[in-house]
Write a protein that holds these residues in place. Structure first.
Motif, mmCIF file in Angstrom:
data_model
loop_
_atom_site.group_PDB
_atom_site.id
_atom_site.type_symbol
_atom_site.label_atom_id
_atom_site.label_comp_id
_atom_site.label_asym_id
_atom_site.label_seq_id
_atom_site.Cartn_x
_atom_site.Cartn_y
_atom_site.Cartn_z
ATOM 1 N N LYS A 1 -6.121 7.881 2.970
ATOM 2 C CA LYS A 1 -6.163 6.906 1.995
ATOM 3 C C LYS A 1 -7.228 7.446 0.886
ATOM 4 C CE LYS A 1 -7.179 2.078 1.748
ATOM 5 N NZ LYS A 1 -6.058 1.381 1.233
ATOM 6 N N THR B 1 1.466 -4.140 4.761
ATOM 7 C CA THR B 1 2.390 -4.986 3.970
ATOM 8 C C THR B 1 3.538 -5.433 4.679
ATOM 9 O OG1 THR B 1 1.924 -3.541 2.147
ATOM 10 C CG2 THR B 1 3.708 -5.129 1.562
ATOM 11 N N GLU C 1 -5.527 2.435 8.974
ATOM 12 C CA GLU C 1 -4.467 2.153 8.009
ATOM 13 C C GLU C 1 -3.571 3.504 8.104
ATOM 14 O OE1 GLU C 1 -5.073 -0.108 4.185
ATOM 15 O OE2 GLU C 1 -7.226 0.688 4.877
ATOM 16 N N VAL D 1 -4.040 -2.328 -4.981
ATOM 17 C CA VAL D 1 -3.076 -1.279 -4.848
ATOM 18 C C VAL D 1 -2.555 -1.027 -6.499
ATOM 19 C CG1 VAL D 1 -0.669 -0.580 -4.529
ATOM 20 C CG2 VAL D 1 -1.819 -1.527 -2.876
ATOM 21 N N LYS E 1 1.370 3.245 -3.401
ATOM 22 C CA LYS E 1 0.116 3.902 -4.015
ATOM 23 C C LYS E 1 0.156 5.375 -3.853
ATOM 24 C CE LYS E 1 -4.222 3.488 -3.079
ATOM 25 N NZ LYS E 1 -5.621 2.673 -2.766
ATOM 26 N N HIS F 1 -9.941 2.962 7.295
ATOM 27 C CA HIS F 1 -8.968 3.731 6.486
ATOM 28 C C HIS F 1 -8.255 4.548 7.651
ATOM 29 C CE1 HIS F 1 -11.030 3.809 2.492
ATOM 30 N NE2 HIS F 1 -10.512 2.527 2.514
ATOM 31 N N ASP G 1 -2.964 7.229 -2.475
ATOM 32 C CA ASP G 1 -2.801 7.897 -1.062
ATOM 33 C C ASP G 1 -2.048 9.020 -0.840
ATOM 34 O OD1 ASP G 1 -4.467 5.590 -0.647
ATOM 35 O OD2 ASP G 1 -2.555 4.396 0.078
ATOM 36 N N ASN H 1 -3.346 -4.623 7.346
ATOM 37 C CA ASN H 1 -3.798 -4.549 5.974
ATOM 38 C C ASN H 1 -5.171 -4.102 5.578
ATOM 39 O OD1 ASN H 1 -5.223 -6.922 5.683
ATOM 40 N ND2 ASN H 1 -3.782 -8.067 4.920
ATOM 41 N N HIS H 2 -5.598 -3.805 4.618
ATOM 42 C CA HIS H 2 -6.874 -3.211 4.124
ATOM 43 C C HIS H 2 -7.780 -3.945 4.614
ATOM 44 C CE1 HIS H 2 -9.997 -0.935 2.294
ATOM 45 N NE2 HIS H 2 -10.391 -1.678 1.631
ATOM 46 N N TYR I 1 0.102 2.952 6.540
ATOM 47 C CA TYR I 1 0.117 1.889 5.558
ATOM 48 C C TYR I 1 1.125 0.775 5.761
ATOM 49 C CZ TYR I 1 -2.437 6.060 3.717
ATOM 50 O OH TYR I 1 -3.116 7.235 3.732
ATOM 51 N N GLU J 1 0.827 -1.270 0.098
ATOM 52 C CA GLU J 1 -0.030 -0.006 0.018
ATOM 53 C C GLU J 1 0.840 1.437 0.023
ATOM 54 O OE1 GLU J 1 -3.732 2.195 -0.107
ATOM 55 O OE2 GLU J 1 -3.461 -0.011 0.142
#
Length: 368
Positions: A155, A266, A258, A110, A80, A255, A150, A272-273, A263, A77
């Protein structure tokens, strides 16, 4: 080749979602989506080594005239960003992509978001074909045309609505999906039952073990049924002026988590999302119960199902409620009256509520 399920997205921006095993080898199907000669294949460092050669070989077999280039980003993420978006645009420029070019998004959410946004902006819009390789992308982000990158502030704050020309979901790619990512995708599957379809929620409860085991039939049904729900609401509300916002159940909370974690999902240093959305759905259900909108038992049922699927249901330690609230206030769904949240009246009955009192949200965050 196995049976292919198809879901039609109708309305002004109509296209077909194809779901089945082996579709990345289906040269005629892939080639049929292309109008011109230029193809930019966008992927990431995890997915490209597994499937990019396969896709390029299929395209070459069906259309030897194609000019195909790759743009591969590192996974995660955190990639992005506007900077990666700029690099993708430069890749289109370097190949001389014309107005009838196609961007192929081969990867998870992503890649799909980044590639779709680049396609929306190159020459004011070229075709994008989504080739999702994660469960989360198959049931959610590849469908509907929401594209974005993002910012450190939040996000998906920079983006565009750009419906794909087609979505081709090869379920065989789920065999290489890490278990954690499969579970994250199941959070979005649960969401459709939570907001639209209590019967589907019951089906998920009855098939939880099969879904976790990667059973082909169970996953194909779950993907198709999820896409049918999304296709229906996207056709009615392509630009999220109304009912489509209900697809964000749990997302405003998720969000915020995150973003506050930088973010870091990963790397394993954060959620994660899909994991963040799972927590967010539980928070939204609890807030609904606290506001007298829904039974406590429905929130408990949702939490129990998510836990059975191996998903987190509590806010990670170290995240302050006031910091999360500040993130939520910048969410795209906020309006002039304040927080605008997707809550529910119980399983299968989501609703959009504006002007939610901040102290009620803070209490939900403090006990989450």
């Amino acid at each position: 080749m196995n049976t292919v399920r198809t879901v039609k997205v109708s309305g002004d921006y109509h296209y077909t979602i194809a779901i089945g095993a082996g579709l990345l080898d289906d040269a005629p199907r892939l080639a049929h989506t292309l109008r011109g000669r230029h193809v930019l294949l966008v992927s990431d460092g995890n997915v490209a080594p597994l499937y990019a050669d396969k896709v390029e070989a299929a395209l070459a077999a069906a259309r030897p005239d194609l000019v195909v280039r790759r743009f591969v980003i590192p996974p995660g993420e955190q990639e992005k960003t506007l900077a990666r978006f700029g690099e993708c645009i430069e890749a289109l420029a370097a190949m001389g992509a014309t107005r009838d070019a196609t961007v192929l998004a081969l990867g998870g959410g992503v890649v799909g978001d980044l590639a779709g946004f680049a396609a929306a902006c190159w020459m004011r819009g070229v075709d994008c074909v989504q080739l999702p390789t994660s469960l989360l992308a198959m049931v959610d982000s590849s469908v509907g045309g929401k594209t974005a990158v993002d910012l450190p502030a939040g996000k998906n704050l920079v983006g565009a609505f750009h419906p794909p020309r087609a979505v081709i979901a090869d379920t065989a790619t789920l065999h290489t999906l890490p278990e954690r990512e499969l579970r994250a995708g199941l959070a979005e599957v649960v969401k459709y039952g939570a907001i639209f379809d209590a019967g589907f929620l019951h089906w998920i409860e009855a098939h939880a073990e099969s879904l976790l085991a990667g059973d082909e039939a169970a996953l194909s049904y779950a993907i198709a049924h999820s896409c049918e729900h999304k296709a229906d609401v996207v056709a009615r509300d392509p630009f999220e002026h109304g009912d489509r916002a209900m697809l964000n159940f749990g997302h405003t909370f998720g969000h915020a988590i995150e973003t506050e974690q930088g973010y870091a999902g990963t790397t394993g240093a954060g959620l994660n999302h899909g994991e963040a959305v799972a927590v967010g759905m539980v928070l939204a259900a609890r807030l609904s119960a606290a506001l007298g909108m829904a039974p406590d038992a429905d929130a408990e049922r949702l939490q129990a199902l998510l836990q059975r699927l191996g998903l987190p249901t509590a806010i990670p330690a170290g995240l302050a409620p006031d910091a999360l609230l500040a993130r939520m206030q910048l969410d795209k769904k906020a309006d002039a009256r304040g927080l605008r949240l997707v809550l529910w009246n119980g399983a299968g009955k989501a609703c959009i509520v504006s002007g939610v009192a901040e102290n009620a949200v803070l209490r939900a965050l403090a006990h989450g």
